[in-house]
Each structure stands twice: as structure tokens, then as C-alpha cells.
Motif scaffolding. Structure first.
Motif, short mmCIF file in Angstrom:
data_model
loop_
_atom_site.label_atom_id
_atom_site.label_comp_id
_atom_site.label_asym_id
_atom_site.label_seq_id
_atom_site.Cartn_x
_atom_site.Cartn_y
_atom_site.Cartn_z
N LEU A 47 34.02 35.89 45.09
CA LEU A 47 33.72 36.81 46.18
C LEU A 47 34.63 38.02 46.05
N VAL A 48 34.06 39.22 46.19
CA VAL A 48 34.82 40.46 46.01
C VAL A 48 34.79 41.26 47.31
N TYR A 49 35.96 41.79 47.68
CA TYR A 49 36.11 42.55 48.91
C TYR A 49 36.72 43.92 48.60
N CYS A 50 36.35 44.90 49.41
CA CYS A 50 36.97 46.22 49.35
C CYS A 50 37.45 46.56 50.75
N THR A 56 29.21 42.43 38.96
CA THR A 56 29.49 43.86 39.01
C THR A 56 29.31 44.35 40.45
N VAL A 57 30.30 45.08 40.94
CA VAL A 57 30.26 45.59 42.32
C VAL A 57 30.46 47.10 42.30
N LYS A 58 30.11 47.72 43.41
CA LYS A 58 30.30 49.15 43.57
C LYS A 58 31.49 49.39 44.51
N VAL A 59 32.46 50.16 44.03
CA VAL A 59 33.66 50.47 44.81
C VAL A 59 33.70 51.98 45.07
N PRO A 60 33.88 52.40 46.33
CA PRO A 60 33.97 53.83 46.63
C PRO A 60 35.14 54.47 45.88
N LYS A 61 34.94 55.68 45.39
CA LYS A 61 36.04 56.38 44.72
C LYS A 61 37.16 56.66 45.72
N GLY A 62 38.39 56.64 45.21
CA GLY A 62 39.55 56.91 46.07
C GLY A 62 40.44 55.70 46.20
N ASN A 63 41.41 55.78 47.10
CA ASN A 63 42.38 54.71 47.28
C ASN A 63 41.80 53.59 48.15
N THR A 72 41.80 48.94 48.57
CA THR A 72 42.31 47.63 48.15
C THR A 72 41.12 46.75 47.78
N VAL A 73 41.08 46.30 46.54
CA VAL A 73 40.01 45.43 46.06
C VAL A 73 40.59 44.03 45.83
N LYS A 74 39.89 43.05 46.35
CA LYS A 74 40.35 41.66 46.22
C LYS A 74 39.21 40.78 45.73
N ALA A 75 39.51 39.92 44.77
CA ALA A 75 38.52 38.97 44.24
C ALA A 75 39.08 37.56 44.43
N LYS A 104 44.33 44.31 44.12
CA LYS A 104 44.85 45.56 43.59
C LYS A 104 44.58 46.70 44.58
N THR A 105 45.62 47.43 44.91
CA THR A 105 45.49 48.65 45.71
C THR A 105 45.74 49.84 44.81
N GLY A 106 44.81 50.76 44.75
CA GLY A 106 44.98 51.90 43.87
C GLY A 106 43.85 52.91 44.02
#
Length: 380
Positions: free
Chosen positions: A49-52, A72-79, A81-84, A111-113
Motif C-alpha cells: 500500500l502506498v501513501y502520499c 506504479t503510482v502517481k505522485v504530485p510534483k513538489g515536496n 512524504t511518500v510511504k509504502a 521518504k520526504t523530499g
């Protein structure tokens, strides 16, 4: 009139178009994951499970943990925190595989970045080493805050091996009393078996050292502030403490703790100056301790009165240095400064300050606080 409205709408669309485009920009992040060294009979059906920013953005297909899988997930550009998290189907119920759920380690990645480009992240959950090995095709970093980047953008794999080693040690240490350690957003948590916890900001933690011979190891706060919060006492303290009532290999625990802190802080140890500096720092801290704590106990063959206190004396708790499992915060005997207790022991034991009888009639041993004799209140 229609022409005016049309012109206005056109103007607004031109002005807002960049904002809408930026808001909709996303990058593709592919997680490839597998569990290795699976024990026979424990090959659970699993999913990732993946979270943003705490919002769920994806869930993988279900496969046995030993079979390679991906999502494969879609993450908004910018800062962000992504967690799997790896979940397992256990007795018909899905549960996240964490230490809190009695798994051997946390099967997760955080990861936060600044997520700028498409990326591929390989996660290998190693049962034998109790670690998550992480490989990022393109390292994720933060542009906005260097301090946050330093503490948060580290791959968990950079210190997870050391974290797994110390948690393995704590499983049997003092009958598992200290539970397990975890690191979240720059804080070191000790999740006690009782459900309580302590929380310390790692950047304020110094080097672990032996406080009581073969009985106690502490990590001091580097600043004058109290950097350790405990839910046992609902207050802050100056050290993280690990102790038990029987002898143990303090050197092993010291090495495990310092390796974890060094790995998280990104300290590269060398065989020369690093050890010398660490030893010197430990000596310096112990010099400070001697000015704030009671003097070391006398040899066992000397009478207890040689330390200035004896059975029946009433002493006041002037300061508590760290939470100790022998403190009973519900009683009026131990747990807060200003409390007056009566010494109820005959012989000095270097691993404790003494013993006291609680209102329940139970006698408990305690240590790690600054005592002061109450004048005119001596016992027998």
C-alpha cells in the motif's frame, strides 16, 4: 456585453492556466518489491500500500511475499512524504507488517523530499537480516529545507540494518521490557512492552556510554535542555536509559546504540580518531555527571553508612535524571521531585540507589536520581 464576458473569461483562463497545469503535474513512481529468506510455512499472501502525505494513492496486486511484485503510482510534483507499507493476509485478516503487530521488523519505506521526475524504487525485505534494502534509481532530495532534507530524505535502508540489530538485542534484554526502537521524522522512539513510550529528538542525542558498571547504559542529551520525553512520567528528562537488575554486556549495547545514531546522522567512523573522540566525549560527560549525581558507591565490604545514608534515613528526591522502570508514578514515593522517602535497605548495591516500600507493602529497587538527606528526620 457578450464580447466583454468572453474577453474576461479568456483573460482569466490565460492567467490561471499555469496554476492549473502545475497543480495537475505528477510523476510516476514504480515500486518493485520482494521478500527474501522466507521461512517455510510463512510465505504470506502480501500486497504493498502506498501513501502520499497520509492519503492512499495505490495498492498492488496480491502475491506470495516470496514472489516479485510491483506497483506504479502517481505522485504530485513538489515536496511530499511518500510511504509504502507491506501488508500480509494472516488468518483471513489483512494487517500491516510492523514491529507493533509482532513482526520481526517494519516492512516499510518512508521518504520526504522533492519529487521531480519519474522514479523506480526497489524494496527488498530481508527476513534473515531483518532489514529493508532500498535502491532508488534517482535519489529523492529536498530543495526547500536543508535541515529537513538531512533528517528526512535519508533512505531508511541507510540505518535500518543498525535499527534491526538493536531491536533484536532488545527482544531478550530485561525480558523485553524496552520493547523496540523506531525512528520517525528525526525522533527516536522507544516503544515499551507496556504500551508506553519515550521520544527523543536525535539531533540532541549524544554518545551512549556505561553509567553503572554492567547494569546501565545511557544516551545523554548534548544540550542543557531535557530532550527526552516519557509518557511514563509525562515529563522531560536528560537521558535515554537502558538498565536491568542483572549484569549484561554493556559494551555490546553501547556499540549498537552508537552505530544506530551514527548511521542515522550520516557519521562516517574511522578506526583512529573517531574512537578516541568518542572515548574522550564519554569521559567528559562522566565528569559532568559527577558534579550533578550522587558519588559512586563504596566497595561492597564497606558499611552502608559510609555513603552518608543508612537504613531509616529520610531523603528527598531533588532531581530525576531519566525514567527508570522501578519508578511508580502512581505512588507518592517515587516519580517526582520533592518527594520524601525512607531508605529501607541495609547493604549498598552499586546497581541501585536503594529500596523503598510502597503503600501496597511491595518493596521495589530504584536508582538514577539526586537524593538529599532531610535534616532532623533520621530514623534508627
Amino acid at each position: 456585453m457578450k464580447k466583454t464576458i468572453f474577453v474576461l473569461l479568456s483573460f482569466l483562463s490565460i492567467c490561471l492556466a499555469p496554476a492549473f497545469a502545475k497543480a495537475q503535474q505528477k510523476v510516476s513512481v514504480t515500486f518493485k518489491f520482494v521478500t527474501i529468506n522466507t521461512i517455510s510455512g510463512y510465505d504470506h499472501v502480501s500486497k504493498l500500500l502506498v501513501y502520499c502525505d497520509d492519503d492512499k494513492i495505490g495498492e498492488s496486486s496480491q502475491k506470495l511475499q516470496s514472489v516479485a511484485n510491483s506497483i506504479t503510482v502517481k505522485v504530485p510534483k513538489g515536496n511530499h512524504t511518500v510511504k509504502a507499507e507491506l501488508w500480509a493476509l494472516y488468518k483471513g485478516t489483512w494487517e500491516v507488517r510492523t514491529l507493533a503487530n509482532n513482526y520481526s521488523f517494519d516492512f516499510e519505506y518512508t521518504k520526504t523530499g522533492n519529487w521531480k521526475v519519474n522514479n523506480t524504487i526497489d524494496l527488498t525485505f530481508d527476513i534473515n537480516d531483518e532489514v529493508v534494502n532500498v535502491t532508488e534509481k534517482i535519489p529523492v532530495t529536498s530543495d526547500d529545507d536543508e535541515e529537513v532534507a538531512e533528517s528526512n530524505t535519508k533512505s531508511k535502508g541507510s540505518y535500518a540494518t543498525e535499527l534491526a540489530k538493536i531491536n533484536k538485542f532488545l527482544k531478550t534484554f530485561d525480558d523485553g521490557y524496552y520493547g523496540y526502537l523506531e525512528i520517525i521524522d528525526g525522533y527516536l522512539y522507544d516503544r515499551f512492552k507496556s504500551g508506553k513510550y519515550s521520544k527523543s529528538e536525535i539531533k540532541y542525542l549524544g554518545t551512549a556510554y556505561e553509567d553503572t558498571y554492567k547494569r546501565k547504559v545511557v544516551i545523554p542529551c548534548t544540550s542543557s535542555k531535557e530532550c527526552v520525553y516519557s509518557t511514563y512520567t509525562d515529563s522531560y528528562h536528560k537521558t535515554v536509559t537502558f538498565s536491568q537488575s542483572t549484569d549484561f554486556n554493556t559494551s555490546e549495547l553501547i556499540t549498537l546504540l552508537n552505530n544506530l545514531l551514527d548511521a542515522y546522522k550520516g557519521v562516517k567512523s574511522s578506526k583512529g580518531n573517531d574512537n578516541d573522540d568518542r572515548e574522550e566525549n564519554a569521559k567528559s560527560r562522566q565528569k559532568t555527571v559527577k558534579t550533578t549525581k550522587p558519588p559512586p558507591p563504596p566497595p561492597v565490604e564497606e558499611p552502608a553508612s559510609g555513603i552518608g545514608f543508612k537504613k531509616g534515613d529520610k531523603i528527598k528526591i531533588v532531581d530525576i535524571y531519566s525514567y527508570d522502570k522501578h519508578y511508580d508514578t502512581k505512588s507518592k514515593y517515587i516519580g517526582k521531585t520533592g518527594t520524601i522517602i525512607t531508605i529501607d535497605y541495609d547493604d549498598w548495591d552499586e546497581s541501585y540507589f536503594g529500596k523503598v516500600k510502597l503503600s501496597t507493602g511491595e518493596t521495589v529497587e530504584f536508582n538514577d536520581f539526586l537524593p538529599e538527606l532531610v535534616k532532623g528526620a533520621k530514623g534508627n
